[in-house]
Design a protein around this motif. Structure first.
Motif, PDB file in Angstrom:
ATOM      1  N   SER A  76      28.276   7.565  -7.722  1.00 13.61           N
ATOM      2  CA  SER A  76      27.892   6.593  -8.759  1.00 13.61           C
ATOM      3  C   SER A  76      28.369   5.187  -8.441  1.00 13.61           C
ATOM      4  O   SER A  76      27.940   4.225  -9.088  1.00 13.61           O
ATOM      5  CB  SER A  76      28.458   7.027 -10.117  1.00 13.61           C
ATOM      6  OG  SER A  76      29.872   7.131 -10.062  1.00 13.61           O
ATOM      7  N   CYS A  77      29.241   5.033  -7.440  1.00 13.11           N
ATOM      8  CA  CYS A  77      29.695   3.701  -7.036  1.00 13.11           C
ATOM      9  C   CYS A  77      28.695   3.015  -6.110  1.00 13.11           C
ATOM     10  O   CYS A  77      28.768   1.809  -5.907  1.00 13.11           O
ATOM     11  CB  CYS A  77      31.047   3.801  -6.329  1.00 13.11           C
ATOM     12  SG  CYS A  77      32.464   3.874  -7.450  1.00 13.11           S
ATOM     13  N   PHE A 137      27.744   0.591 -16.866  1.00 12.42           N
ATOM     14  CA  PHE A 137      28.261  -0.776 -16.778  1.00 12.42           C
ATOM     15  C   PHE A 137      28.051  -1.408 -15.405  1.00 12.42           C
ATOM     16  O   PHE A 137      28.480  -2.546 -15.189  1.00 12.42           O
ATOM     17  CB  PHE A 137      29.753  -0.797 -17.121  1.00 12.42           C
ATOM     18  CG  PHE A 137      30.059  -0.626 -18.576  1.00 12.42           C
ATOM     19  CD1 PHE A 137      30.003  -1.709 -19.445  1.00 12.42           C
ATOM     20  CD2 PHE A 137      30.383   0.614 -19.093  1.00 12.42           C
ATOM     21  CE1 PHE A 137      30.277  -1.557 -20.788  1.00 12.42           C
ATOM     22  CE2 PHE A 137      30.661   0.785 -20.442  1.00 12.42           C
ATOM     23  CZ  PHE A 137      30.601  -0.298 -21.288  1.00 12.42           C
ATOM     24  N   ASP A 138      27.435  -0.662 -14.463  1.00 14.97           N
ATOM     25  CA  ASP A 138      27.206  -1.164 -13.105  1.00 14.97           C
ATOM     26  C   ASP A 138      28.525  -1.609 -12.471  1.00 14.97           C
ATOM     27  O   ASP A 138      28.686  -2.748 -12.032  1.00 14.97           O
ATOM     28  CB  ASP A 138      26.205  -2.318 -13.126  1.00 14.97           C
ATOM     29  CG  ASP A 138      25.787  -2.739 -11.721  1.00 14.97           C
ATOM     30  OD1 ASP A 138      25.876  -1.903 -10.801  1.00 14.97           O
ATOM     31  OD2 ASP A 138      25.395  -3.906 -11.536  1.00 14.97           O
ATOM     32  N   LEU A 177      36.892  -2.424 -15.530  1.00 13.64           N
ATOM     33  CA  LEU A 177      37.707  -3.174 -16.484  1.00 13.64           C
ATOM     34  C   LEU A 177      37.122  -4.559 -16.718  1.00 13.64           C
ATOM     35  O   LEU A 177      36.986  -5.002 -17.871  1.00 13.64           O
ATOM     36  CB  LEU A 177      39.146  -3.274 -15.971  1.00 13.64           C
ATOM     37  CG  LEU A 177      40.129  -4.006 -16.883  1.00 13.64           C
ATOM     38  CD1 LEU A 177      40.285  -3.264 -18.210  1.00 13.64           C
ATOM     39  CD2 LEU A 177      41.491  -4.152 -16.204  1.00 13.64           C
ATOM     40  N   ASP A 178      36.774  -5.269 -15.626  1.00 13.55           N
ATOM     41  CA  ASP A 178      36.183  -6.606 -15.765  1.00 13.55           C
ATOM     42  C   ASP A 178      34.820  -6.538 -16.440  1.00 13.55           C
ATOM     43  O   ASP A 178      34.471  -7.418 -17.245  1.00 13.55           O
ATOM     44  CB  ASP A 178      36.044  -7.259 -14.389  1.00 13.55           C
ATOM     45  CG  ASP A 178      37.393  -7.617 -13.792  1.00 13.55           C
ATOM     46  OD1 ASP A 178      38.342  -7.821 -14.576  1.00 13.55           O
ATOM     47  OD2 ASP A 178      37.505  -7.678 -12.560  1.00 13.55           O
ATOM     48  N   LYS A 179      34.046  -5.502 -16.124  1.00 13.20           N
ATOM     49  CA  LYS A 179      32.721  -5.340 -16.742  1.00 13.20           C
ATOM     50  C   LYS A 179      32.851  -5.100 -18.243  1.00 13.20           C
ATOM     51  O   LYS A 179      32.075  -5.642 -19.045  1.00 13.20           O
ATOM     52  CB  LYS A 179      31.984  -4.175 -16.085  1.00 13.20           C
ATOM     53  CG  LYS A 179      31.283  -4.537 -14.801  1.00 13.20           C
ATOM     54  CD  LYS A 179      30.017  -5.331 -15.086  1.00 13.20           C
ATOM     55  CE  LYS A 179      29.218  -5.566 -13.827  1.00 13.20           C
ATOM     56  NZ  LYS A 179      27.940  -6.247 -14.101  1.00 13.20           N
ATOM     57  N   TYR A 234      28.714  -0.632  -2.169  1.00 18.00           N
ATOM     58  CA  TYR A 234      29.285  -0.212  -3.448  1.00 18.00           C
ATOM     59  C   TYR A 234      29.146  -1.325  -4.487  1.00 18.00           C
ATOM     60  O   TYR A 234      28.997  -2.508  -4.156  1.00 18.00           O
ATOM     61  CB  TYR A 234      30.757   0.150  -3.278  1.00 18.00           C
ATOM     62  CG  TYR A 234      30.982   1.314  -2.349  1.00 18.00           C
ATOM     63  CD1 TYR A 234      30.543   2.590  -2.682  1.00 18.00           C
ATOM     64  CD2 TYR A 234      31.648   1.150  -1.129  1.00 18.00           C
ATOM     65  CE1 TYR A 234      30.757   3.671  -1.828  1.00 18.00           C
ATOM     66  CE2 TYR A 234      31.859   2.223  -0.271  1.00 18.00           C
ATOM     67  CZ  TYR A 234      31.401   3.472  -0.627  1.00 18.00           C
ATOM     68  OH  TYR A 234      31.609   4.541   0.215  1.00 18.00           O
ATOM     69  N   ARG A 235      29.221  -0.911  -5.728  1.00 23.27           N
ATOM     70  CA  ARG A 235      29.170  -1.886  -6.826  1.00 23.27           C
ATOM     71  C   ARG A 235      30.378  -2.812  -6.725  1.00 23.27           C
ATOM     72  O   ARG A 235      31.514  -2.337  -6.624  1.00 23.27           O
ATOM     73  CB  ARG A 235      29.150  -1.160  -8.167  1.00 23.27           C
ATOM     74  CG  ARG A 235      28.002  -0.151  -8.286  1.00 23.27           C
ATOM     75  CD  ARG A 235      28.035   0.552  -9.620  1.00 23.27           C
ATOM     76  NE  ARG A 235      27.173   1.729  -9.624  1.00 23.27           N
ATOM     77  CZ  ARG A 235      25.870   1.721  -9.894  1.00 23.27           C
ATOM     78  NH1 ARG A 235      25.285   0.567 -10.203  1.00 23.27           N
ATOM     79  NH2 ARG A 235      25.163   2.830  -9.884  1.00 23.27           N
TER      80      ARG A 235
END
Length: 230
Positions: free
Chosen positions: A162-163, A144-145, A182-184, A176-177
């Motif tokens: 992974s962040c 989900f990036d 949650l928003d994604k 970082y992403r």
């Protein structure tokens, strides 16, 4: 002419239910594959039993069983099986409509519930079993990036690789992403809401057609004195 039409209806039901049965088996197999390879239980601990793999497995079993019942009932011209097939489709249609209404009515409550469960899952990932749970969060964050539930600060000092947008080796220039998972996820559901709605409508139409075909064949068998009698 009527006899030919009903024969055509019978074999149409057989072919359609056979295709549905094969689809159910495929969905069931995909669910088993996900259960073996992707055990996403750390994201939402209280909803672990309702993850995608389990839902696909249950859906596949239901589709396969109901379609096999319709196939056998049409092929054997069995009134009992056709009536059972009709009632099961009617029950599934009611369940789907009720579930859709509940999702619309309690959308905010469900969103808060998922948010709370994601926070609990992230706390567990930062706990004693971090290595086990990080792999699940890594998969979702890359897919989900996103990073964390709301943002990278949710991870505290234990930010997983992974962040990172690129290479995490450089401690000074780490990027970082920006968005939380949650928003994604909300954005993803909103983008696919129309597709999901159309899919549900098409599924309901197929179920209604299956009910109509089953009842038409049932009435014909009853009038002709064929099939098993009650």
């Amino acid at each position: 002419m009527t006899h030919r039409c009903l024969k055509c209806l019978k074999y149409t039901m057989c072919v359609a239910n056979f295709l549905c049965f094969m689809s159910g088996v495929a969905v069931m197999g995909f669910g088993v594959f996900l259960m073996v390879n992707f055990k996403l239980t750390a994201l939402t601990p209280s909803l672990a039993k309702f993850n995608i793999a389990n839902m696909l497995l249950i859906s596949g079993i239901i589709i396969a069983c109901v379609s096999f019942l319709g196939f056998l009932g049409a092929l054997k011209e069995n009134r009992c099986l056709l009536l059972t097939f009709f009632l099961l489709l009617f029950f599934l249609l009611l369940v789907e409509l009720i579930a859709a209404c509940l999702l619309l009515l309690y959308e905010q409550t469900i969103s808060e519930w998922v948010e709370r469960d994601l926070n609990n899952g992230l706390k567990e990932a930062n706990g004693s079993h971090a290595d086990k749970f990080h792999s699940e969060w890594d998969l979702v964050q890359k897919m989900f990036d996103c990073c964390g539930v709301h943002n990278v600060s949710d991870w505290g000092v234990n930010v997983p690789d992974s962040c990172c947008l690129q290479d995490c080796a450089d401690l000074q220039d780490r990027q970082y992403r920006p968005m939380g998972c949650l928003d994604k996820m909300r954005s993803w559901f909103e983008e696919n809401f129309l597709t999901a709605g159309i899919s549900v409508i098409v599924l309901c139409i197929i179920e209604v057609l299956g009910m109509c075909f089953a009842m038409t064949l049932f009435c014909h068998i009853s009038r002709s004195g064929l099939g098993y009698k009650f």
